[in-house]
Write a protein that holds these residues in place. Structure first.
Motif, short mmCIF file in Angstrom:
data_model
loop_
_atom_site.label_atom_id
_atom_site.label_comp_id
_atom_site.label_asym_id
_atom_site.label_seq_id
_atom_site.Cartn_x
_atom_site.Cartn_y
_atom_site.Cartn_z
N ARG B 305 0.87 -1.18 0.00
CA ARG B 305 0.00 0.00 0.00
C ARG B 305 0.91 1.23 0.00
O ARG B 305 2.09 1.12 0.32
N GLU B 309 0.22 5.25 4.36
CA GLU B 309 -0.93 4.46 4.80
C GLU B 309 -0.45 3.23 5.59
O GLU B 309 -0.98 2.91 6.65
N TRP B 310 0.57 2.57 5.03
CA TRP B 310 1.08 1.37 5.66
C TRP B 310 1.73 1.70 7.01
O TRP B 310 1.54 1.00 8.00
N ARG B 312 1.04 4.22 8.99
CA ARG B 312 0.02 4.56 9.97
C ARG B 312 -0.67 3.29 10.48
O ARG B 312 -0.86 3.13 11.69
N ALA B 313 -1.01 2.40 9.55
CA ALA B 313 -1.68 1.16 9.96
C ALA B 313 -0.77 0.34 10.86
O ALA B 313 -1.20 -0.21 11.88
N ASN B 314 0.51 0.27 10.50
CA ASN B 314 1.44 -0.51 11.29
C ASN B 314 1.58 0.06 12.70
O ASN B 314 1.61 -0.67 13.69
N SER B 316 -0.70 1.81 14.23
CA SER B 316 -1.99 1.55 14.89
C SER B 316 -2.01 0.18 15.53
O SER B 316 -2.54 -0.01 16.63
N ASN C 314 -6.48 -8.06 7.74
CA ASN C 314 -5.67 -7.09 7.01
C ASN C 314 -6.49 -5.86 6.65
O ASN C 314 -6.02 -4.72 6.78
N LEU C 317 -7.06 -3.66 9.67
CA LEU C 317 -5.87 -2.90 10.04
C LEU C 317 -5.92 -1.49 9.45
O LEU C 317 -5.48 -0.53 10.08
N PHE C 318 -6.47 -1.40 8.24
CA PHE C 318 -6.49 -0.10 7.58
C PHE C 318 -7.76 0.70 7.91
O PHE C 318 -7.99 1.74 7.35
N ARG C 319 -8.57 0.14 8.85
CA ARG C 319 -9.76 0.88 9.30
C ARG C 319 -9.71 1.17 10.79
O ARG C 319 -10.71 1.61 11.37
N ASP C 321 -8.12 3.51 12.27
CA ASP C 321 -8.25 4.95 12.48
C ASP C 321 -9.72 5.34 12.62
O ASP C 321 -10.08 6.15 13.48
#
Lengths: 341, 341, 341
Positions: B305, B309-310, B312-314, B316, C314, C317-319, C321
């Motif tokens: 990605r 984005e990656w 931030r997700a990581n 999180s 997966n 993970l991107f949600r 936030d």
């Protein structure tokens, strides 16, 4: 070849449980050994197999695991198994001498007891120490040093100026001293940085098939004493690997990274460049360190974090749905509460 | 060999800070260079080492980093270092000529100035351009083309019909033109798809030790001009790699993927097959693109990605515990509130 | 070579749509084929290319995809393409015979129709079955068995005692029978476990360039019938791979793992050691199984989980936030509510 358990107990530093006069003629795996053969139990995962094994005797650390069986009890059954293998299945060593097809350039120095196979090429000024084996089709460049009692399997390449210590094993397809990957990029053009350094491999190192150790840009890429490297591993230029490390297959260590002693890299793990990895660090499989790792740490993930932290986060990832459901419930309750009012 | 800083400044396009009559006899790393030697500061991470270095002079971009030191200031110290290496440490080139043990099949055309090492095999109809080096034990198949000024290290294989441009470097163990991995599976049986295409390597390409470039099923697998590939890299059939790309060690590019110009793949990254990766894309280490990536994007993760984005997700992921605690607190408060009512 | 569509339809088990008298002289990709040539549409991703292709005829499964075009309709267009390639582009097979430079040790048995290239070495007691090709510079150790109709490309190594079945293809740089990575570590010293077993490769196996299959410690490492392995793959000691498996490039299978039939490992995936992977399991790219996987499961991630589970996690993970924002909103509302009261 046949040995009594009494004899084996002496040679393998073990204690016989059962009849010491029993003779065994080979060592085989638990499911293959017959009543005239020895086997071994090292990994507790295989206790059931050991119980059911037909083996005439079993090397084991803890005799209580196998009540009623004939045993050779030793604190290190895996090490004893290795020693038994050397007794029962001595490795075939190529005969001593220089095959007439070997091409030796000027000033080559091959010590006594060396075995040089067919179609080997040894560059000018290179030396091979006594009793070493240089397998068929292996290419040693110029000014290479190979120590004593080494075994280079067929089709190894050691490029100019590189040095291999004593008692090293290099498996087929290994490349020592290929150029490091270094470019000065100006206006999108990648200008090659000459790789003028060497590789130094200390004593008692083993390197697996098709692994590559790049030569340094300047100075040395160094593999420390007693370090063992599996197949298809990449060690970049100017890396310094400490003593007694274990690198499983597919590992990649990027340029100029310094790795301490007794570090373990599990399969397909690695590090970024210019890092310091402390002594006794363990890197989990398919993990990659992107920054320094202090000594005595177990790390996992990409980028690598302390194992516990990573395990907790990984477990959390699979419980987010549940958390989301709880938030939804809270939202519903709160809405109901607000409407009520 | 000895050069004054004045002379070096001219040759390396640098400006002397200090005494231009100082002579240096070699270039070495910051911690190894002595007062009669040159060194270089390229990576700001090593400023402290530069300050403490005994080097007689240092190549650097910004003279303010090293006040009081004798310097050769140049906008591209890494490029200047490469040029200095060529002066001080010229690479040993195998002598010109065809080793008598080389096997040349019919209609082989070796241009002037070529060096063909021992036990090289060149298949029927193949051509090697002038001044190229074909290292010991290298095998060129039939109808192979190797351009001018190439260097094929020992034990390279270039299979039938493949073409290598000018000024290419192929390191030991490289395999060009192995069959692509293609099967038509019918009722669980994998029928081999003949791989009838070739590999075309354009000019100024370098390919690292034990890397593999598969031939196309039909047509070409192509490596663009000036692209540099590190060790143990896999390029599958029908891949098209653009110009000026950099592929670090362990990278894998799956079949038929098209990659633009100046794309960078960090270590152990890769892509799925049949994708389009735009110009100047950068793929982080141990990441894998599973779908197309538009030009000028930096991507990370599996599946890859956009980097931000990656990241931030990581991040999180490692704060989920905290979020869960907040939800628990909300639940408790809400329960208390309800009970109150 | 030229074939009418009528002829091809017979040979390829296809039905002509259009004029069966049209002659084609080659098979090429959709964007390269001319009006006198055949092409094929296998991957639906390329329908648009097929529509615009100049090809004189196209192999396809579903004629409705390409209305108005001259077609060879067959349920297996990819298999038919493979068969057409064999007609139009027969592979060049090295001529039969033993090259005079080949070194054959005592008791070597080479069957009729064998082709042994230059600088091949065959160790004592080894046998090669009829019509097999042993490419230039290949090294077979002692007591090796290679079956009939095999093709060993240049620079393969098969170490002592290993067995290769019939109709196997080993690409350049393959190493069969290198030592497994086994050590008994006592007080920080890694003692080598001799690797006394062998590798058995069953019939119809293909192994890609620079892949490595380690010999067993005791017993066998086994590659099942019809299994296909891509480039740069690592198979550790005592692994048992079932029949009809597909292992893409960069895969690594750790020691003693048992893999069922028709298992698929996508690129750069792998498993830890001592696992059981059931029949028909599929492991996604860059994924790694750290525990047993039951039959008929698709898994992804590190450590690998069922694909759906992994995909959902997966995506979650991107949600995170968004979830965090909802929690913040709840906190604010609840606080407001409390203050209200």
């Amino acid at each position: 070849m046949s040995y009594s358990l009494r004899e084996l107990a002496q040679r393998l530093n073990a204690v016989v449980v059962g009849d010491p006069e029993i003779e065994v003629t080979d060592i085989r795996s638990l499911d293959e050994a017959t009543s005239g053969e020895l086997s071994f139990l090292h990994n507790p995962k295989y206790v059931d197999q050991a119980v059911e094994s037909d083996a005439g005797a079993i090397l084991v650390a803890d005799e209580s695991l196998l009540p009623g069986r004939t045993l050779l009890v030793t604190p290190q059954p895996y090490l004893a198994m290795a020693q038994a293998l050397e007794l029962f299945r001595p490795v075939h060593r190529p005969s001593i001498g220089i095959h007439p097809t070997a091409v030796l350039e000027e000033d080559v120095d091959l010590a006594a007891g060396v075995s040089v196979g067919p179609y080997v090429i040894v560059g000018a000024g290179s030396k091979v120490g006594k009793n070493s084996v240089v397998g068929a089709g292996t290419v040693l460049g110029r000014d290479v040093r190979v120590g004593e009692d080494c075994w280079l399997h067929p089709r190894v390449v050691v490029e100019d100026g590189c040095r291999v210590g004593h008692r090293c094993i290099l498996h087929s397809g290994v490349v020592i001293g290929s150029d490091g990957f270094g470019f000065a990029t100006v206006d999108g053009v990648h200008h090659k940085i000459p790789q003028a350094g060497i590789v130094v491999i200390e004593d008692d190192v083993e390197i697996g098939a098709n692994s590559c150790i790049d030569r340094a840009t300047l100075g040395e890429t160094r593999i420390g004493h007693g370090t063992k490297i599996d197949n298809l591993v990449q060690i970049a230029h100017n890396v310094v690997l400490g003593k007694g490390c274990l690198l499983a297959a597919g590992v990649g260590i990027s340029g100029s990274t310094q790795i301490g002693d007794h570090v373990v890299f599990a399969g397909h793990s690695g590090t970024a460049g210019h890092l310091k990895i402390g002594d006794r660090v363990q890197v989990a499989g398919v993990s990659a360190a992107f920054k320094d790792v202090p000594a005595d740490t177990v790390v996992a993930g990409v980028p690598a974090r302390p194992l516990r932290e990573w395990q907790r986060a990984n477990a959390s990832l699979f419980r987010i749905d549940k958390l989301r459901a709880r938030v939804k419930q809270l939202e519903d309750k709160l809405e109901a509460l607000c409407e009520e009012e």
